[in-house]
Motif scaffolding. Structure first.
Motif, PDB file in Angstrom:
ATOM      1  N   GLU A 151     -67.700  27.439   0.394  1.00 41.34           N
ATOM      2  CA  GLU A 151     -67.179  26.069   1.103  1.00 41.34           C
ATOM      3  C   GLU A 151     -67.497  26.142   2.489  1.00 41.34           C
ATOM      4  N   LEU A 152     -67.518  25.122   3.040  1.00 44.68           N
ATOM      5  CA  LEU A 152     -67.951  24.703   4.765  1.00 44.68           C
ATOM      6  C   LEU A 152     -66.538  24.009   4.919  1.00 44.68           C
ATOM      7  N   GLU A 153     -66.019  24.285   6.174  1.00 44.52           N
ATOM      8  CA  GLU A 153     -65.101  23.489   6.930  1.00 44.52           C
ATOM      9  C   GLU A 153     -66.004  22.770   7.801  1.00 44.52           C
ATOM     10  N   PRO A 154     -65.995  21.482   7.802  1.00 42.73           N
ATOM     11  CA  PRO A 154     -67.394  20.495   8.383  1.00 42.73           C
ATOM     12  C   PRO A 154     -67.136  20.558   9.837  1.00 42.73           C
ATOM     13  N   ILE A 160     -66.630  29.489   4.163  1.00 45.68           N
ATOM     14  CA  ILE A 160     -65.662  30.166   3.742  1.00 45.68           C
ATOM     15  C   ILE A 160     -66.148  30.942   2.162  1.00 45.68           C
ATOM     16  N   PHE A 161     -65.928  32.203   1.979  1.00 48.91           N
ATOM     17  CA  PHE A 161     -66.559  32.912   0.800  1.00 48.91           C
ATOM     18  C   PHE A 161     -65.600  33.400   0.314  1.00 48.91           C
ATOM     19  N   ALA A 162     -65.088  32.991  -0.939  1.00 52.51           N
ATOM     20  CA  ALA A 162     -64.296  33.492  -1.970  1.00 52.51           C
ATOM     21  C   ALA A 162     -64.391  33.680  -3.443  1.00 52.51           C
ATOM     22  N   PRO A 163     -64.091  34.303  -4.139  1.00 49.81           N
ATOM     23  CA  PRO A 163     -64.082  33.873  -5.753  1.00 49.81           C
ATOM     24  C   PRO A 163     -63.258  32.857  -5.785  1.00 49.81           C
ATOM     25  N   GLU A 211     -74.880  21.095   2.339  1.00 50.37           N
ATOM     26  CA  GLU A 211     -74.240  22.206   1.297  1.00 50.37           C
ATOM     27  C   GLU A 211     -72.837  22.313   1.913  1.00 50.37           C
ATOM     28  N   THR A 212     -71.788  21.709   1.236  1.00 54.32           N
ATOM     29  CA  THR A 212     -70.497  21.850   1.543  1.00 54.32           C
ATOM     30  C   THR A 212     -69.523  22.598   0.729  1.00 54.32           C
ATOM     31  N   LEU A 253     -58.771  29.946  13.941  1.00 51.08           N
ATOM     32  CA  LEU A 253     -60.199  30.110  14.359  1.00 51.08           C
ATOM     33  C   LEU A 253     -60.867  28.770  14.651  1.00 51.08           C
ATOM     34  N   ALA A 254     -60.730  27.882  13.616  1.00 53.50           N
ATOM     35  CA  ALA A 254     -61.334  26.514  13.710  1.00 53.50           C
ATOM     36  C   ALA A 254     -60.615  25.467  14.896  1.00 53.50           C
TER      37      ALA A 254
END
Length: 768
Positions: A151-154, A160-163, A211-212, A253-254
């Protein structure tokens, strides 16, 4: 990391990987689809030329120059490719930040004399979602791919990479609450991609789709942007990745990415702070030096760093943290902890090693004294990792995940950790007694050592029916030489100190659940000599939950930990070697593990070792000198070990007349039988009934005479192994021709007292 760019990386251990933790061959093979990937489209003479630095597919298309750089500290590595046709240079650097994670810094330099326009795609691919362990990835990677969600925090550009869920085969909800993240700095509003599926589209000049939220595809993080570089101009940017991130950390962080204009500088400063911390650690082990040869200084820094990474470095000189030693005592022996914990109230938050030793010496509790003396406040130690060997998984335990506080910890295979402490003792001689006690107290009553030593105790290999790699055995060669190096150093540092331990019952025996077979069974099959005691193993583990790591110590017939003195521990080690002594041949290696000191594992756990015999000779020389300085007339020894000693003495005495005439095969077998049976009877007695609490006196003079008798046997065997060219059958010497560099200290150690005459030709070969 492979020289072609293939890479694996992670935090702490293989279960926290940024890229898949594979074996070396797979890392090399994965360079095209794992780790860094860069594609440049250059506008030149009305054409669009595609260039992919470090890709095998473009290696023959341009005139290229490739370079690899690593800094002296080992904290940064740079991959550089120069395109001589396009007059462009591209490089990326890998390094790490304590606060921000892994940092890839990319840079393009225009080395032409005119402006150049470039469309760039740069990033990392095959990112592991947090929570996927190495075994799951190695065995079920296809299933893992199906669970991946990127997922992308635009607004901030954080990937963000998680199962999509924790991978379990149960009908229950299992949400993934932590993620791996990636983000960038140094670019103005680049386009982001979260997978590698549009790389071909970019190469071919097609428009890219946003790609979001990408499901069931391997994670990637790419930034796509255009730039114009004037002649000699350069553009630099960063891509950062970190694991184990919560939603709160991601939001924080964002916010920093959007509002902190100094974030780029903060990342660089944190990287440099990490380098400064590493220098401090290495300096504490005397890893800094300045000579006329900078290459030697660099080599020394690397050697010292690798040494402390394996064996650890002391936290703060000779200072002890009260909270850590209390935790250590609690984990080792709950009874001892409860009995003495209030005693520490008089200490400050931090106190010196010498205060601790003085405090412990005033106690009448041998276990409290032992544990205090054994305590070593080491950090930065890790089990060595080698992904090509399935039994070696590294673990770098430096911080508590809950609060970020430092962790004082060490762990290592027996040979590795004591070998590294040998060098560390030169920097911290005050800890040498703790090292000696840790060594001796982790050795067994039958004269061997467990597989691994840790701050929390010891570990041994176990038989696992479904694992073809599981195997057991004793690494017998480590006992004599590594212990001897510690003892020699201690006697030089504090002359006479070892003699004070002759009568102090603060030593113990490790209770490894191995049972060496009787002598007759070993004769029948010397390749199958040890049984694993599953019942004892389960008992130790169960008792460990109740007591602590001291549950793995031998108890006597009264049900208490069996305490012995320094002399007995030394005898147990020496007698184990002598029980396998074959006159004119060496020490029989028959405990199923390699003899590392012989011919690069040539014996492979079977055969007769002259090298161990040479070390035993040196050991007896040292031990005799220490005994001669003692003001004690006798020492108290466990009745069972004294009987073992007397049986060995009787066996050697009965055949000593043959030292002048030589041994026939029959004579040799008779001596071997006498010594082997003595060791076998001693072991069987303890295996079946343990030690009684009975002690008997042993005269120091008898010990000295025993050492002299043993030396006569060893000298005789050494002379019997002299060849016609006046050299000796020492397997290590036979392998020297294959070594590129032989240290003088190693050579002198190997030849000490062994060689009277060396041929000039052999010397020339060695020196060459």
């Amino acid at each position: 990391m492979g020289s072609n760019g293939g890479v694996s990386a992670g935090r702490k251990d293989p279960e926290n990987a940024l890229f898949p933790y594979y074996t070396d061959d797979k890392i090399i093979e994965s360079s095209e689809h794992t780790g860094s990937k860069s594609i440049l489209k250059v506008q030149k003479d009305g054409q669009t030329l595609v260039w992919e630095p470090f890709s095998i597919h473009f290696a023959a298309q341009y005139k290229l120059s490739r370079n690899l750089y690593k800094n002296v500290l080992g904290t940064k590595i740079i991959f550089e490719e120069k395109n001589l046709d396009l007059k462009l240079s591209f490089h990326y650097q890998w390094t790490s930040s304590e606060r921000y994670g892994f940092v890839k810094t990319s840079k393009i330099i225009n080395e032409s004399e005119s402006d150049i326009r470039i469309s760039c795609l740069d990033g990392i691919q095959n990112i592991m979602p947090f929570g996927v362990g190495s075994m799951l990835q190695n065995v079920r990677s296809n299933l893992v791919d199906a669970y991946k969600r990127n997922e992308l925090e635009p607004e901030s550009g954080i990937g963000i990479f998680a199962p999509s869920a924790i991978i379990v085969d149960k009908a229950e909800p299992s949400e993934a609450l932590k993620a791996t993240i990636a983000w960038s700095l140094g670019l103005e509003k680049p386009q982001h991609l979260l997978s590698s599926s549009q790389l071909n589209a970019f190469r071919q000049g097609h428009s890219l789709l946003p790609e979001t939220d990408i499901k069931a595809q391997r994670g990637a993080y790419f930034v796509v942007f255009d730039l114009k570089l004037a002649a000699g101009e350069a553009q630099e940017w960063m891509i950062l990745a970190e694991l184990n991130q919560t939603i709160a950390q991601i939001r924080s962080l964002a916010h920093a990415i959007k509002h902190d204009s100094g974030l780029y500088a903060k990342v660089k400063e944190d990287i440099e702070q990490g380098s400064r911390e590493l220098i401090k650690l290495n300096a504490a082990a005397d890893g800094l030096q300045l000579t006329a040869d900078r290459r030697k200084d660099t080599r020394h820094f690397a050697n010292a760093m690798f040494n402390i990474m394996r064996g650890g470095i002391f936290d703060y000189n000779y200072q002890i943290e009260k909270s850590d030693i209390k935790s250590y005592l609690l984990a080792a022996n709950k009874n001892v902890f409860e009995k003495h914990v209030r005693s520490f109230e008089t200490f400050g938050v931090q106190f010196s090693l010498f205060e601790l030793n003085k405090f412990a010496a005033g106690s009448e509790d041998p276990d409290f004294i032992r544990l205090c003396l054994e305590y070593l406040p080491l950090k930065f130690s890790r089990r060595h990792g080698d992904p090509s060997r399935p039994w070696n998984n590294f673990s770098i335990n430096t911080r508590n995940e809950s609060d970020g506080s430092k962790v004082l910890d060490y762990a290592g295979n027996w040979r590795d950790i004591f070998q590294n402490w040998e060098a560390l003792a030169l920097s911290y001689p005050g800890f040498i007694e703790g090292m000696i006690l840790k060594f001796l107290n982790a050795s067994t009553f039958d004269g061997y050592n467990p597989y691994r030593v840790t701050k929390g105790g010891m570990d041994w290999e176990r038989i696992e029916a479904d694992d073809p790699w599981s195997y057991i055995g004793y690494w017998g060669d480590h006992q004599i030489i590594y212990l001897l190096k510690f003892l020699e150093f201690a006697e030089q540092y504090i002359p006479g100190r070892l003699a004070q331990y002759f009568t102090q019952d603060i030593f113990v025996y490790a209770n490894v659940p191995y049972k060496i077979k009787p002598y007759e069974a070993i004769l029948q099959n010397p390749k199958d000599t040890i049984d694993f005691d599953h019942e004892l193993d389960r008992f130790i583990q169960k008792r460990g939950f109740e007591l602590g790591s001291d549950a793995a110590l031998v108890q006597n017939q009264t049900g208490t930990i069996h305490h012995v003195n320094f002399t007995e521990k030394i005898l147990a080690t020496v007698l184990a070697k002598l029980s396998n002594f074959i006159p004119e041949a060496g020490i029989w290696m028959n405990t199923q593990r390699p003899e590392w000191n012989d011919a690069n594992n040539a014996l492979v756990g079977n055969g007769v070792s002259m090298v161990t015999l040479y070390y035993l000779r040196r050991f007896f020389n040292f031990f005799t000198s220490v005994l001669a300085k003692s003001n004690k007339a006798e020492v108290q020894i466990s009745k069972e070990l004294l009987e073992f000693f007397e049986a060995i003495l009787q066996g050697l005495t009965a055949s000593k007349h043959l030292l002048s005439s030589g041994f026939s095969d029959r004579d040799r077998k008779l001596v071997l039988d006498a010594l082997g049976q003595a060791g076998s009877q001693y072991r069987e007695k303890i295996y079946k009934g343990s030690f009684s609490s009975e002690r008997k006196p042993l005269s120091i003079q008898v010990l000295i005479d025993f050492c002299a008798l043993c030396q006569n046997y060893l000298e005789h065997s050494i002379q019997a192994n002299k060849r016609e060219d006046q050299l000796y059958h020492a397997y290590n010497l036979m392998t020297l021709e294959n070594e590129q560099e032989i240290s003088i200290s190693y050579l002198s150690e190997m030849l000490e007292g062994q060689v009277a005459v060396l041929s000039s030709g052999f010397l020339t070969r060695i020196m060459h």
